[in-house]
Design a protein around this motif. Sequence first.
Motif, PDB file in Angstrom:
ATOM      1  N   GLY A 192       0.814  -1.256  -0.103  1.00 42.13           N
ATOM      2  CA  GLY A 192       0.018   0.007   0.030  1.00 42.13           C
ATOM      3  C   GLY A 192       0.985   1.362  -0.093  1.00 42.13           C
ATOM      4  N   TYR A 193       2.190   1.108  -0.294  1.00 41.63           N
ATOM      5  CA  TYR A 193       2.828   2.622  -0.320  1.00 41.63           C
ATOM      6  C   TYR A 193       3.292   2.577  -1.676  1.00 41.63           C
ATOM      7  N   ASN A 194       3.179   3.940  -2.223  1.00 45.96           N
ATOM      8  CA  ASN A 194       3.893   4.337  -3.450  1.00 45.96           C
ATOM      9  C   ASN A 194       5.376   4.291  -3.154  1.00 45.96           C
ATOM     10  N   VAL A 195       6.446   4.079  -4.069  1.00 53.57           N
ATOM     11  CA  VAL A 195       7.696   3.922  -3.695  1.00 53.57           C
ATOM     12  C   VAL A 195       8.473   4.969  -5.013  1.00 53.57           C
ATOM     13  N   ALA A 196       9.284   5.827  -4.883  1.00 55.39           N
ATOM     14  CA  ALA A 196       9.896   6.468  -5.935  1.00 55.39           C
ATOM     15  C   ALA A 196      11.470   6.328  -5.585  1.00 55.39           C
ATOM     16  N   ALA A 197      12.192   5.195  -6.211  1.00 53.77           N
ATOM     17  CA  ALA A 197      13.658   5.029  -6.201  1.00 53.77           C
ATOM     18  C   ALA A 197      14.400   5.949  -7.245  1.00 53.77           C
ATOM     19  N   ILE A 198      14.979   7.003  -6.563  1.00 49.32           N
ATOM     20  CA  ILE A 198      15.620   7.947  -7.250  1.00 49.32           C
ATOM     21  C   ILE A 198      17.072   7.948  -7.791  1.00 49.32           C
ATOM     22  N   THR A 199      17.663   8.411  -8.726  1.00 45.97           N
ATOM     23  CA  THR A 199      19.036   8.774  -8.919  1.00 45.97           C
ATOM     24  C   THR A 199      19.375  10.014  -8.543  1.00 45.97           C
ATOM     25  N   TYR A 200      20.747  10.360  -8.188  1.00 50.01           N
ATOM     26  CA  TYR A 200      21.059  11.709  -7.833  1.00 50.01           C
ATOM     27  C   TYR A 200      22.400  11.607  -8.692  1.00 50.01           C
ATOM     28  N   ARG A 201      23.048  12.907  -8.267  1.00 48.66           N
ATOM     29  CA  ARG A 201      24.400  13.582  -9.058  1.00 48.66           C
ATOM     30  C   ARG A 201      25.417  12.817  -8.182  1.00 48.66           C
ATOM     31  N   LEU A 202      26.504  12.202  -8.786  1.00 48.23           N
ATOM     32  CA  LEU A 202      27.560  11.556  -8.209  1.00 48.23           C
ATOM     33  C   LEU A 202      28.818  12.012  -8.158  1.00 48.23           C
ATOM     34  N   ALA A 203      29.548  11.835  -7.025  1.00 48.18           N
ATOM     35  CA  ALA A 203      31.030  12.352  -7.073  1.00 48.18           C
ATOM     36  C   ALA A 203      31.777  11.468  -7.796  1.00 48.18           C
ATOM     37  N   PRO A 204      33.058  12.043  -8.129  1.00 48.69           N
ATOM     38  CA  PRO A 204      33.532  13.423  -7.634  1.00 48.69           C
ATOM     39  C   PRO A 204      33.054  14.569  -8.565  1.00 48.69           C
ATOM     40  N   LYS A 205      32.199  14.477  -9.713  1.00 49.65           N
ATOM     41  CA  LYS A 205      31.980  15.390 -10.363  1.00 49.65           C
ATOM     42  C   LYS A 205      31.127  16.420  -9.708  1.00 49.65           C
ATOM     43  N   TYR A 206      30.276  15.989  -9.093  1.00 50.41           N
ATOM     44  CA  TYR A 206      29.384  16.431  -8.158  1.00 50.41           C
ATOM     45  C   TYR A 206      29.580  16.314  -6.635  1.00 50.41           C
ATOM     46  N   GLN A 207      29.487  17.185  -6.025  1.00 46.86           N
ATOM     47  CA  GLN A 207      29.951  17.188  -4.518  1.00 46.86           C
ATOM     48  C   GLN A 207      28.891  17.804  -3.570  1.00 46.86           C
ATOM     49  N   SER A 208      28.801  17.280  -2.384  1.00 48.01           N
ATOM     50  CA  SER A 208      27.758  17.581  -1.342  1.00 48.01           C
ATOM     51  C   SER A 208      27.767  19.175  -1.653  1.00 48.01           C
ATOM     52  N   PRO A 209      26.534  19.719  -1.362  1.00 47.37           N
ATOM     53  CA  PRO A 209      25.115  19.161  -1.040  1.00 47.37           C
ATOM     54  C   PRO A 209      24.286  18.705  -2.397  1.00 47.37           C
ATOM     55  N   ALA A 210      25.063  18.443  -3.444  1.00 48.80           N
ATOM     56  CA  ALA A 210      24.297  18.170  -4.578  1.00 48.80           C
ATOM     57  C   ALA A 210      23.192  17.154  -4.581  1.00 48.80           C
ATOM     58  N   PRO A 211      23.519  15.959  -3.913  1.00 48.05           N
ATOM     59  CA  PRO A 211      22.659  14.946  -3.774  1.00 48.05           C
ATOM     60  C   PRO A 211      21.464  15.210  -3.025  1.00 48.05           C
ATOM     61  N   VAL A 212      21.739  15.996  -1.872  1.00 50.66           N
ATOM     62  CA  VAL A 212      20.440  16.290  -1.081  1.00 50.66           C
ATOM     63  C   VAL A 212      19.675  17.318  -1.669  1.00 50.66           C
ATOM     64  N   GLU A 213      20.213  18.172  -2.550  1.00 52.54           N
ATOM     65  CA  GLU A 213      19.436  19.204  -3.282  1.00 52.54           C
ATOM     66  C   GLU A 213      18.535  18.149  -4.423  1.00 52.54           C
ATOM     67  N   ASP A 214      18.944  17.160  -4.681  1.00 54.49           N
ATOM     68  CA  ASP A 214      18.260  16.301  -5.891  1.00 54.49           C
ATOM     69  C   ASP A 214      17.238  15.812  -4.915  1.00 54.49           C
ATOM     70  N   VAL A 215      17.144  15.266  -3.578  1.00 58.52           N
ATOM     71  CA  VAL A 215      16.139  14.695  -2.808  1.00 58.52           C
ATOM     72  C   VAL A 215      15.077  15.677  -2.905  1.00 58.52           C
ATOM     73  N   TYR A 216      15.358  17.003  -2.536  1.00 65.45           N
ATOM     74  CA  TYR A 216      14.575  18.034  -2.556  1.00 65.45           C
ATOM     75  C   TYR A 216      13.839  18.382  -3.825  1.00 65.45           C
ATOM     76  N   ALA A 217      14.511  18.151  -5.066  1.00 63.30           N
ATOM     77  CA  ALA A 217      13.800  18.190  -6.246  1.00 63.30           C
ATOM     78  C   ALA A 217      12.899  16.787  -6.539  1.00 63.30           C
ATOM     79  N   ALA A 218      13.259  15.816  -6.054  1.00 63.52           N
ATOM     80  CA  ALA A 218      12.439  14.543  -6.254  1.00 63.52           C
ATOM     81  C   ALA A 218      11.119  14.845  -5.565  1.00 63.52           C
ATOM     82  N   ILE A 219      11.122  15.172  -4.249  1.00 59.78           N
ATOM     83  CA  ILE A 219       9.852  15.493  -3.744  1.00 59.78           C
ATOM     84  C   ILE A 219       8.879  16.398  -4.377  1.00 59.78           C
TER      85      ILE A 219
END
Length: 389
Positions: A192-219
């Motif tokens: 009974g749960y919707n599930v969204a499995a996401i990709t995000y920007r990877l290191a070393p090309k992209y660094q923190s906080p890029a992946p956290v920003e991607d979580v925000y964008a996904a939501i």
Amino acid sequence: MNCIHYLFYKSRMVRFAICIVLLLISLLTIFKAFEYSMWMVSIIATEFCWVFMLLTLVVLLSGFLSSKYQLAGTIAGIMALILFTTPIIRAYRVAANLKQDFIAVFGPGGPIADSANTQLPYSFFNMFRRNNDIAYKTYIYNKYPDLNLTMDYFPSQKKGNRPCVVVVHGGSWNKGDNKQLPELNSYLAGIGYNVAAITYRLAPKYQSPAPVEDVYAAIAYLRQHAAALNIDTGNFVLLGRSAGAQIALLAAYTLREPGLKAVIDYYGPADMVWGYSVPASPLIMDSRKVMCDYIGGTYQQVPKKFAACSPLEFVNKQSIPTLIIHGANDVLVSPDHSRRLNLKLEQNGIKHFYLRLPWATHGFDFNLNGPGGQLATYTVERFLNAVTK
């Protein structure tokens, strides 16, 4: 006759060698792996232990003669068989109090699937059950000039607007994708749960906080398309594994999202400052290099960024409920990360539950039906029902 004796001798030697190898593998159910390939073997030895139990029994039954190699092999095989049963025995011990311990923190929870009312936290026979696959659709939730970020969306198999679990994959921040360990996604969609499995920007090309920003964008994307995707926007939950757990925790403790109800942490590095000071064994992983690639320098060069990447630093009295799951034999991410996070949550009075698995290693949930996989899934299900009610 000499040829026959030689063949018997060779067969006894082969049996002896197999028993010794099985005994060495069985030690990984008790002791931590000392090397990367041994870590991967330890996942199989602990979470598919019934396979090794069966193999050991077959080898043992192949002969019990009194020659020194037969006897020595038999002793080694019996010891291996006993050790291979220990994850099962310990899983039953954890399961014995799991339901009561969880209810003591979160109460009985909200409405749950009918089958969950009678489901056991762990059952030996459930190690042989078949997992159902739920069909998913892939959406692009954010675009960059050189990269499209996608999500695999597993729709709830129950009608109406349902809560949504956003899954953040592991991979040391520099590899991996949202195809990892999809079994739990299908299981949660099935109940009974919707599930969204996401990709995000990877290191070393992209660094923190890029992946956290991607979580925000996904939501934000899920909220924008909530009507079409049948999402209850008042009930989002983040779930991350390993490096993905660090991203999920950091997003959960810093994101001001009214609909974000909780976060689930599978063996994540919660204290990046402490983690840098106590690196993993170089035979397992160069954890300092991995962290530097993700954060953008050594701790001596960018100490403030290390603190800014530590979810533990952002826990306060307004933090959301948290489920922590970690194996005591984890050699990639020390269980001390979870112990320290657990203490910080206690100090701030945050509702949380810490599932400790004494035999389990990093990535134990590779097998959803193994001892660790069953206990973790049982706890995740009840946690979701408690926080989204």
